[in-house]
Design a protein around this motif. Structure first.
Motif, PDB file in Angstrom:
ATOM      1  N   LYS A   1       0.819  -1.201   0.000  1.00  0.00           N
ATOM      2  CA  LYS A   1       0.000   0.000   0.000  1.00  0.00           C
ATOM      3  C   LYS A   1       0.860   1.262   0.000  1.00  0.00           C
ATOM      4  N   GLU A   2       1.897   1.230  -0.752  1.00  0.00           N
ATOM      5  CA  GLU A   2       2.801   2.378  -0.839  1.00  0.00           C
ATOM      6  C   GLU A   2       2.155   3.483  -1.658  1.00  0.00           C
ATOM      7  N   PRO A   3       2.110   4.715  -1.129  1.00  0.00           N
ATOM      8  CA  PRO A   3       1.537   5.806  -1.924  1.00  0.00           C
ATOM      9  C   PRO A   3       2.409   6.116  -3.132  1.00  0.00           C
ATOM     10  N   PHE A   4       1.763   6.483  -4.231  1.00  0.00           N
ATOM     11  CA  PHE A   4       2.459   6.823  -5.470  1.00  0.00           C
ATOM     12  C   PHE A   4       3.384   5.678  -5.898  1.00  0.00           C
TER      13      PHE A   4
ATOM     14  N   GLY B   1       5.770   3.222  -7.246  1.00  0.00           N
ATOM     15  CA  GLY B   1       6.793   3.188  -8.276  1.00  0.00           C
ATOM     16  C   GLY B   1       7.229   4.526  -8.819  1.00  0.00           C
ATOM     17  N   LEU B   2       6.702   5.636  -8.298  1.00  0.00           N
ATOM     18  CA  LEU B   2       7.069   6.947  -8.820  1.00  0.00           C
ATOM     19  C   LEU B   2       8.237   7.535  -8.035  1.00  0.00           C
ATOM     20  N   SER B   3       9.092   8.253  -8.718  1.00  0.00           N
ATOM     21  CA  SER B   3      10.199   8.937  -8.057  1.00  0.00           C
ATOM     22  C   SER B   3       9.681  10.189  -7.368  1.00  0.00           C
ATOM     23  N   GLY B   4      10.528  10.787  -6.518  1.00  0.00           N
ATOM     24  CA  GLY B   4      10.139  12.025  -5.858  1.00  0.00           C
ATOM     25  C   GLY B   4       9.849  13.132  -6.854  1.00  0.00           C
ATOM     26  N   GLY B   5      10.662  13.215  -7.912  1.00  0.00           N
ATOM     27  CA  GLY B   5      10.437  14.236  -8.927  1.00  0.00           C
ATOM     28  C   GLY B   5       9.115  14.056  -9.638  1.00  0.00           C
ATOM     29  N   GLU B   6       8.758  12.806  -9.946  1.00  0.00           N
ATOM     30  CA  GLU B   6       7.491  12.549 -10.638  1.00  0.00           C
ATOM     31  C   GLU B   6       6.302  12.857  -9.742  1.00  0.00           C
ATOM     32  N   ILE B   7       6.421  12.550  -8.444  1.00  0.00           N
ATOM     33  CA  ILE B   7       5.344  12.866  -7.502  1.00  0.00           C
ATOM     34  C   ILE B   7       5.168  14.379  -7.395  1.00  0.00           C
ATOM     35  N   THR B   8       6.273  15.078  -7.324  1.00  0.00           N
ATOM     36  CA  THR B   8       6.233  16.529  -7.241  1.00  0.00           C
ATOM     37  C   THR B   8       5.581  17.124  -8.477  1.00  0.00           C
ATOM     38  N   GLU B   9       5.905  16.579  -9.631  1.00  0.00           N
ATOM     39  CA  GLU B   9       5.288  17.057 -10.874  1.00  0.00           C
ATOM     40  C   GLU B   9       3.774  16.899 -10.820  1.00  0.00           C
TER      41      GLU B   9
ATOM     42  N   THR C   1      -1.949  11.960  -0.408  1.00  0.00           N
ATOM     43  CA  THR C   1      -1.875  10.617  -0.996  1.00  0.00           C
ATOM     44  C   THR C   1      -3.247  10.020  -1.241  1.00  0.00           C
ATOM     45  N   GLU C   2      -4.296  10.740  -0.885  1.00  0.00           N
ATOM     46  CA  GLU C   2      -5.667  10.303  -1.155  1.00  0.00           C
ATOM     47  C   GLU C   2      -6.356  11.351  -2.006  1.00  0.00           C
ATOM     48  N   GLY C   3      -7.133  10.903  -2.985  1.00  0.00           N
ATOM     49  CA  GLY C   3      -7.776  11.854  -3.887  1.00  0.00           C
ATOM     50  C   GLY C   3      -6.757  12.506  -4.794  1.00  0.00           C
ATOM     51  N   GLU C   4      -6.985  13.786  -5.120  1.00  0.00           N
ATOM     52  CA  GLU C   4      -6.039  14.508  -5.959  1.00  0.00           C
ATOM     53  C   GLU C   4      -4.719  14.711  -5.208  1.00  0.00           C
ATOM     54  N   PRO C   5      -3.592  14.584  -5.889  1.00  0.00           N
ATOM     55  CA  PRO C   5      -2.296  14.734  -5.206  1.00  0.00           C
ATOM     56  C   PRO C   5      -1.924  16.200  -4.990  1.00  0.00           C
ATOM     57  N   TYR C   6      -2.765  16.910  -4.241  1.00  0.00           N
ATOM     58  CA  TYR C   6      -2.525  18.327  -4.019  1.00  0.00           C
ATOM     59  C   TYR C   6      -1.296  18.560  -3.140  1.00  0.00           C
ATOM     60  N   LEU C   7      -0.637  19.676  -3.374  1.00  0.00           N
ATOM     61  CA  LEU C   7       0.426  20.141  -2.493  1.00  0.00           C
ATOM     62  C   LEU C   7      -0.255  20.737  -1.259  1.00  0.00           C
ATOM     63  N   LEU C   8      -0.036  20.124  -0.095  1.00  0.00           N
ATOM     64  CA  LEU C   8      -0.710  20.541   1.127  1.00  0.00           C
ATOM     65  C   LEU C   8       0.071  21.583   1.910  1.00  0.00           C
ATOM     66  N   ARG C   9       1.380  21.468   1.840  1.00  0.00           N
ATOM     67  CA  ARG C   9       2.215  22.403   2.607  1.00  0.00           C
ATOM     68  C   ARG C   9       3.591  22.484   1.961  1.00  0.00           C
ATOM     69  N   LEU C  10       4.164  23.665   1.993  1.00  0.00           N
ATOM     70  CA  LEU C  10       5.491  23.908   1.460  1.00  0.00           C
ATOM     71  C   LEU C  10       6.282  24.654   2.517  1.00  0.00           C
ATOM     72  N   GLU C  11       7.455  24.137   2.877  1.00  0.00           N
ATOM     73  CA  GLU C  11       8.297  24.769   3.880  1.00  0.00           C
ATOM     74  C   GLU C  11       9.676  25.033   3.284  1.00  0.00           C
ATOM     75  N   SER C  12      10.196  26.203   3.548  1.00  0.00           N
ATOM     76  CA  SER C  12      11.519  26.574   3.073  1.00  0.00           C
ATOM     77  C   SER C  12      12.385  26.972   4.259  1.00  0.00           C
ATOM     78  N   THR C  13      13.584  26.395   4.332  1.00  0.00           N
ATOM     79  CA  THR C  13      14.543  26.808   5.351  1.00  0.00           C
ATOM     80  C   THR C  13      15.681  27.586   4.707  1.00  0.00           C
ATOM     81  N   SER C  14      15.420  28.118   3.519  1.00  0.00           N
ATOM     82  CA  SER C  14      16.390  28.970   2.858  1.00  0.00           C
ATOM     83  C   SER C  14      16.696  30.173   3.737  1.00  0.00           C
ATOM     84  N   ALA C  15      17.964  30.531   3.826  1.00  0.00           N
ATOM     85  CA  ALA C  15      18.351  31.679   4.650  1.00  0.00           C
ATOM     86  C   ALA C  15      17.686  32.961   4.163  1.00  0.00           C
ATOM     87  N   ALA C  16      17.519  33.060   2.846  1.00  0.00           N
ATOM     88  CA  ALA C  16      16.943  34.283   2.273  1.00  0.00           C
ATOM     89  C   ALA C  16      15.426  34.251   2.236  1.00  0.00           C
ATOM     90  N   ASP C  17      14.836  33.079   2.078  1.00  0.00           N
ATOM     91  CA  ASP C  17      13.398  32.982   1.853  1.00  0.00           C
ATOM     92  C   ASP C  17      12.749  31.929   2.736  1.00  0.00           C
TER      93      ASP C  17
END
Length: 261
Positions: free
Chosen positions: A47-50, A52-60, A216-232
């Protein structure tokens, strides 16, 4: 205040990290290498979500689903490059250009916004007005506060005075930059975010680190985005996908700023 603050996270953190792939779900599925039958079988059994997909493909897929949503709500705190402060946002918006919510700058007050059709309604508190009028003659600032604080105002959303704020209500503009680039995101652990099953993905760009949570259920929406960039550094949470935006003309007295010139 400038809407570039949102770009600092949603467009720098997203496209800067290299997220892309705003194709349809069917096109995205064929964008990368196809998982083998053994990979797919193993993933389904566990029951692995996504599967066989790579991280890049999931992100896409996540970016495609999110930028394709007819409406959504985003909340978060984002650095504002113009002021050096932190922009606080809680806005629901749709692809028609309607929006409703609040914008604030650190502890310098906030403005309540409603945009419906071609009209932008705004109600400013005193702290916000004084912060935005810094450097102006005291008598002028006091007069502005006396006239506007706590009062609903309206103006044409197409006017020069409304341009920066109205830009936050343009869903295509807010998320449009996420359609550029490519992704090398790495799959992380399955988790739950505010009651929604999700998968974490991470991406590193020098010392900058980005973490994404994808449904991982329904549409693969981006739920949260976190950045630890020093500038942003900052974060944005996305919810209420496809829900109607409560953008209605405020009740009571409304001051017409365009009429005042």
């Amino acid at each position: 205040m400038r809407r570039t603050a949102l770009a600092a996270l949603c467009l720098v953190a997203v496209t800067g990290a290299g997220l892309t792939g705003c194709q349809s779900g069917e096109d995205t599925a064929s964008a990368g290498s196809e998982p083998s039958s053994e990979q797919t079988k193993h993933a389904k059994e566990n029951k692995e979500p996504f599967a066989g997909l790579s991280g890049g493909e999931i992100t896409e897929r996540a970016v495609a689903a999110t930028t394709g949503a007819p409406s959504l709500r985003f909340t978060g705190e984002i650095p504002d490059e113009e002021s050096g402060g932190t922009l606080r946002l809680d806005l629901a918006l749709d692809k028609k250009g309607d929006c409703a919510g609040t914008l604030g700058m650190g502890d310098e007050g906030e403005v309540e916004l409603v945009k419906t059709g071609d009209t932008l309604y705004a109600k400013y508190d005193e702290a916000f007005l004084r912060a935005q009028s810094e450097g102006e003659p005291q008598a002028d600032v006091d007069a502005v506060v006396e006239m506007l604080a706590g009062t609903w105002t309206k103006m044409s959303a197409a006017g020069a005075d409304a341009e920066d704020v109205a830009g936050f209500c343009d869903l295509d503009e807010v998320l449009g930059g996420a359609k550029d680039g490519s992704s090398d995101a790495t799959r992380g652990q399955a988790t739950t975010l505010d009651g929604t099953e999700a998968l974490t993905l991470t991406e590193q760009d020098g010392e900058d680190r980005y973490t994404f949570y994808v449904a991982t259920e329904g549409e693969p929406y981006l739920l949260r985005l976190e950045s630890t960039s020093a500038a942003d550094s900052g974060s944005v949470t996305f919810t209420d996908f496809g829900k109607p935006v409560p953008a209605e003309k405020p009740e009571g007295e409304i001051l017409d700023l365009d009429a005042l010139g």
